[in-house]
Design a protein around this motif. Structure first.
Motif, PDB file in Angstrom:
ATOM      1  N   PHE A  84       0.811  -1.216   0.000  1.00 47.57           N
ATOM      2  CA  PHE A  84       0.000   0.000   0.000  1.00 47.57           C
ATOM      3  C   PHE A  84       0.849   1.274   0.000  1.00 47.57           C
ATOM      4  O   PHE A  84       0.325   2.366  -0.177  1.00 47.57           O
ATOM      5  CB  PHE A  84      -0.976   0.020   1.184  1.00 47.57           C
ATOM      6  N   ASN A  85       2.158   1.135   0.233  1.00 46.69           N
ATOM      7  CA  ASN A  85       3.094   2.265   0.195  1.00 46.69           C
ATOM      8  C   ASN A  85       2.698   3.431   1.098  1.00 46.69           C
ATOM      9  O   ASN A  85       2.832   4.599   0.712  1.00 46.69           O
ATOM     10  CB  ASN A  85       3.274   2.771  -1.253  1.00 46.69           C
ATOM     11  N   ASN A  86       2.220   3.142   2.278  1.00 43.39           N
ATOM     12  CA  ASN A  86       1.855   4.186   3.231  1.00 43.39           C
ATOM     13  C   ASN A  86       3.019   4.497   4.160  1.00 43.39           C
ATOM     14  O   ASN A  86       3.835   3.628   4.456  1.00 43.39           O
ATOM     15  CB  ASN A  86       0.667   3.744   4.094  1.00 43.39           C
ATOM     16  N   ALA A  87       3.058   5.720   4.645  1.00 40.74           N
ATOM     17  CA  ALA A  87       4.009   6.102   5.687  1.00 40.74           C
ATOM     18  C   ALA A  87       3.362   5.823   7.049  1.00 40.74           C
ATOM     19  O   ALA A  87       2.135   5.885   7.175  1.00 40.74           O
ATOM     20  CB  ALA A  87       4.354   7.587   5.562  1.00 40.74           C
ATOM     21  N   PRO A  88       4.160   5.527   8.071  1.00 38.17           N
ATOM     22  CA  PRO A  88       3.591   5.194   9.381  1.00 38.17           C
ATOM     23  C   PRO A  88       2.651   6.250   9.966  1.00 38.17           C
ATOM     24  O   PRO A  88       1.668   5.902  10.628  1.00 38.17           O
ATOM     25  CB  PRO A  88       4.823   5.001  10.263  1.00 38.17           C
ATOM     26  N   TRP A  89       2.904   7.530   9.735  1.00 40.61           N
ATOM     27  CA  TRP A  89       2.037   8.584  10.288  1.00 40.61           C
ATOM     28  C   TRP A  89       0.619   8.523   9.717  1.00 40.61           C
ATOM     29  O   TRP A  89      -0.317   9.060  10.302  1.00 40.61           O
ATOM     30  CB  TRP A  89       2.621   9.984  10.018  1.00 40.61           C
ATOM     31  N   TYR A  90       0.476   7.856   8.580  1.00 38.58           N
ATOM     32  CA  TYR A  90      -0.784   7.834   7.834  1.00 38.58           C
ATOM     33  C   TYR A  90      -1.959   7.283   8.655  1.00 38.58           C
ATOM     34  O   TYR A  90      -3.050   7.854   8.650  1.00 38.58           O
ATOM     35  CB  TYR A  90      -0.576   7.002   6.565  1.00 38.58           C
ATOM     36  N   SER A  91      -1.736   6.193   9.365  1.00 40.93           N
ATOM     37  CA  SER A  91      -2.829   5.582  10.143  1.00 40.93           C
ATOM     38  C   SER A  91      -3.375   6.543  11.183  1.00 40.93           C
ATOM     39  O   SER A  91      -4.589   6.680  11.344  1.00 40.93           O
ATOM     40  CB  SER A  91      -2.349   4.305  10.837  1.00 40.93           C
ATOM     41  N   GLY A  92      -2.497   7.199  11.890  1.00 45.51           N
ATOM     42  CA  GLY A  92      -2.929   8.125  12.925  1.00 45.51           C
ATOM     43  C   GLY A  92      -3.682   9.317  12.364  1.00 45.51           C
ATOM     44  O   GLY A  92      -4.715   9.726  12.905  1.00 45.51           O
ATOM     45  N   LYS A  93      -3.192   9.879  11.273  1.00 43.72           N
ATOM     46  CA  LYS A  93      -3.858  11.035  10.653  1.00 43.72           C
ATOM     47  C   LYS A  93      -5.241  10.651  10.129  1.00 43.72           C
ATOM     48  O   LYS A  93      -6.192  11.429  10.254  1.00 43.72           O
ATOM     49  CB  LYS A  93      -3.005  11.637   9.533  1.00 43.72           C
ATOM     50  N   PRO A 119       2.210  -9.787  14.513  1.00 45.67           N
ATOM     51  CA  PRO A 119       1.993 -10.682  13.374  1.00 45.67           C
ATOM     52  C   PRO A 119       3.084 -11.758  13.316  1.00 45.67           C
ATOM     53  O   PRO A 119       4.174 -11.577  13.857  1.00 45.67           O
ATOM     54  CB  PRO A 119       2.054  -9.753  12.170  1.00 45.67           C
ATOM     55  N   LEU A 120       2.756 -12.838  12.644  1.00 47.40           N
ATOM     56  CA  LEU A 120       3.683 -13.956  12.500  1.00 47.40           C
ATOM     57  C   LEU A 120       3.907 -14.268  11.019  1.00 47.40           C
ATOM     58  O   LEU A 120       3.051 -13.987  10.186  1.00 47.40           O
ATOM     59  CB  LEU A 120       3.113 -15.196  13.179  1.00 47.40           C
ATOM     60  N   GLY A 121       5.023 -14.884  10.703  1.00 49.67           N
ATOM     61  CA  GLY A 121       5.292 -15.391   9.358  1.00 49.67           C
ATOM     62  C   GLY A 121       5.172 -14.344   8.273  1.00 49.67           C
ATOM     63  O   GLY A 121       5.683 -13.232   8.398  1.00 49.67           O
ATOM     64  N   GLN A 122       4.466 -14.710   7.198  1.00 47.16           N
ATOM     65  CA  GLN A 122       4.310 -13.812   6.057  1.00 47.16           C
ATOM     66  C   GLN A 122       3.588 -12.525   6.447  1.00 47.16           C
ATOM     67  O   GLN A 122       3.872 -11.450   5.916  1.00 47.16           O
ATOM     68  CB  GLN A 122       3.568 -14.498   4.914  1.00 47.16           C
ATOM     69  N   SER A 123       2.659 -12.614   7.383  1.00 44.20           N
ATOM     70  CA  SER A 123       1.956 -11.412   7.842  1.00 44.20           C
ATOM     71  C   SER A 123       2.932 -10.424   8.471  1.00 44.20           C
ATOM     72  O   SER A 123       2.784  -9.215   8.312  1.00 44.20           O
ATOM     73  CB  SER A 123       0.862 -11.776   8.847  1.00 44.20           C
ATOM     74  N   ALA A 124       3.938 -10.922   9.158  1.00 41.22           N
ATOM     75  CA  ALA A 124       4.972 -10.041   9.725  1.00 41.22           C
ATOM     76  C   ALA A 124       5.874  -9.490   8.629  1.00 41.22           C
ATOM     77  O   ALA A 124       6.244  -8.315   8.646  1.00 41.22           O
ATOM     78  CB  ALA A 124       5.796 -10.805  10.760  1.00 41.22           C
ATOM     79  N   GLU A 125       6.210 -10.345   7.650  1.00 40.38           N
ATOM     80  CA  GLU A 125       7.087  -9.912   6.556  1.00 40.38           C
ATOM     81  C   GLU A 125       6.470  -8.794   5.731  1.00 40.38           C
ATOM     82  O   GLU A 125       7.175  -7.899   5.264  1.00 40.38           O
ATOM     83  CB  GLU A 125       7.415 -11.103   5.654  1.00 40.38           C
ATOM     84  N   THR A 126       5.151  -8.828   5.532  1.00 37.55           N
ATOM     85  CA  THR A 126       4.494  -7.809   4.721  1.00 37.55           C
ATOM     86  C   THR A 126       4.137  -6.558   5.524  1.00 37.55           C
ATOM     87  O   THR A 126       3.652  -5.587   4.961  1.00 37.55           O
ATOM     88  CB  THR A 126       3.205  -8.363   4.064  1.00 37.55           C
ATOM     89  N   ARG A 127       4.414  -6.590   6.832  1.00 39.86           N
ATOM     90  CA  ARG A 127       4.125  -5.449   7.716  1.00 39.86           C
ATOM     91  C   ARG A 127       5.341  -5.134   8.592  1.00 39.86           C
ATOM     92  O   ARG A 127       5.242  -5.094   9.825  1.00 39.86           O
ATOM     93  CB  ARG A 127       2.924  -5.758   8.617  1.00 39.86           C
ATOM     94  N   PRO A 128       6.503  -4.867   8.002  1.00 37.38           N
ATOM     95  CA  PRO A 128       7.708  -4.689   8.812  1.00 37.38           C
ATOM     96  C   PRO A 128       7.673  -3.471   9.728  1.00 37.38           C
ATOM     97  O   PRO A 128       8.393  -3.430  10.729  1.00 37.38           O
ATOM     98  CB  PRO A 128       8.820  -4.560   7.769  1.00 37.38           C
ATOM     99  N   GLU A 129       6.834  -2.490   9.440  1.00 38.29           N
ATOM    100  CA  GLU A 129       6.773  -1.275  10.263  1.00 38.29           C
ATOM    101  C   GLU A 129       5.450  -1.144  11.025  1.00 38.29           C
ATOM    102  O   GLU A 129       5.063  -0.040  11.398  1.00 38.29           O
ATOM    103  CB  GLU A 129       6.970  -0.041   9.388  1.00 38.29           C
ATOM    104  N   LEU A 130       4.788  -2.254  11.278  1.00 36.52           N
ATOM    105  CA  LEU A 130       3.496  -2.197  11.956  1.00 36.52           C
ATOM    106  C   LEU A 130       3.582  -1.454  13.285  1.00 36.52           C
ATOM    107  O   LEU A 130       2.695  -0.663  13.613  1.00 36.52           O
ATOM    108  CB  LEU A 130       2.922  -3.604  12.174  1.00 36.52           C
ATOM    109  N   ALA A 132       5.366   1.055  14.095  1.00 34.36           N
ATOM    110  CA  ALA A 132       5.380   2.504  13.833  1.00 34.36           C
ATOM    111  C   ALA A 132       3.987   3.001  13.434  1.00 34.36           C
ATOM    112  O   ALA A 132       3.567   4.092  13.840  1.00 34.36           O
ATOM    113  CB  ALA A 132       6.405   2.838  12.747  1.00 34.36           C
ATOM    114  N   PHE A 133       3.260   2.208  12.652  1.00 33.04           N
ATOM    115  CA  PHE A 133       1.881   2.579  12.285  1.00 33.04           C
ATOM    116  C   PHE A 133       1.011   2.628  13.541  1.00 33.04           C
ATOM    117  O   PHE A 133       0.219   3.551  13.724  1.00 33.04           O
ATOM    118  CB  PHE A 133       1.302   1.586  11.273  1.00 33.04           C
ATOM    119  N   ASN A 134       1.170   1.635  14.402  1.00 38.11           N
ATOM    120  CA  ASN A 134       0.393   1.609  15.633  1.00 38.11           C
ATOM    121  C   ASN A 134       0.778   2.759  16.561  1.00 38.11           C
ATOM    122  O   ASN A 134      -0.079   3.306  17.258  1.00 38.11           O
ATOM    123  CB  ASN A 134       0.543   0.267  16.336  1.00 38.11           C
TER     124      ASN A 134
END
Length: 189
Positions: A84-93, A119-130, A132-134
């Protein structure tokens, strides 16, 4: 509130809408309906595979049109997916935007934001900055008076005690909650 009818809206992604994942949403609905018979109108306006971009674009039709007294929402797990190419600040805004719009309609609305970051496995791999988003959602919650419901606290306890194998029974594909997670952690019955 004072015996008045209330409208509850769930607004999230796969964890709240797919039949195999939404056990916790159904359990919460059942619990509220039992506690407040004939006082709750309940909508699940969630959609699979989306994030805050879709959520903000559709907020008026999906949420505001239902005039919620309680909004339970969360999109950071999908916002953090790298495709999705989002920056971490995006979720909060985006959370702030949705809360501002809801409170413009109903200043007394209660808002809960759902977080989980183990997250675990592939879910963690596709969300390396989760994380920061949280973090941006935690900041938005503090700024806007949002009640933060952070399930990662419980998931981290399980992980710390038994590692990935201990956590797998709670996350069907490494991120989506299982029935066990719903019954023991998300909405214990």
């Amino acid at each position: 509130k004072k015996g008045e009818k209330q409208t509850v809206v769930f607004y999230g992604a796969s964890a709240a809408i797919n039949t195999s994942n939404r056990v916790w949403v159904d359990q919460l609905r059942t619990r509220l309906e039992r506690r407040f018979p004939e006082k709750i109108t309940f909508y699940n306006c969630s959609k699979s595979g989306i994030g805050s971009f879709w959520a903000t674009e559709n907020f008026k039709d999906s949420v505001l049109s239902r005039k919620p007294d309680l909004l339970i929402f969360g999109f950071s797990e999908n916002d953090a997916v790298t495709r999705f190419n989002n920056a971490p600040w995006y979720s909060g805004k985006c959370a702030e935007y949705m809360v501002d719009n809801l409170r413009a309609q109903n200043p007394d609305a209660t808002v809960l934001y759902i977080l989980s970051e183990r997250p675990l496995g592939q879910s963690a791999e596709t969300r390396p900055e989760l994380a920061a988003f949280n973090a941006s959602c935690r900041e938005a919650a503090k700024k806007k008076g949002i009640i933060l419901v952070d399930y990662s606290v419980e998931f981290n306890k399980i992980y710390d005690a038994g590692g990935e194998e201990a956590l797998k029974p709670y996350q069907r594909d490494g991120i989506l909650p299982t029935r066990k997670a719903a019954q023991e952690i998300l909405v214990p019955m």
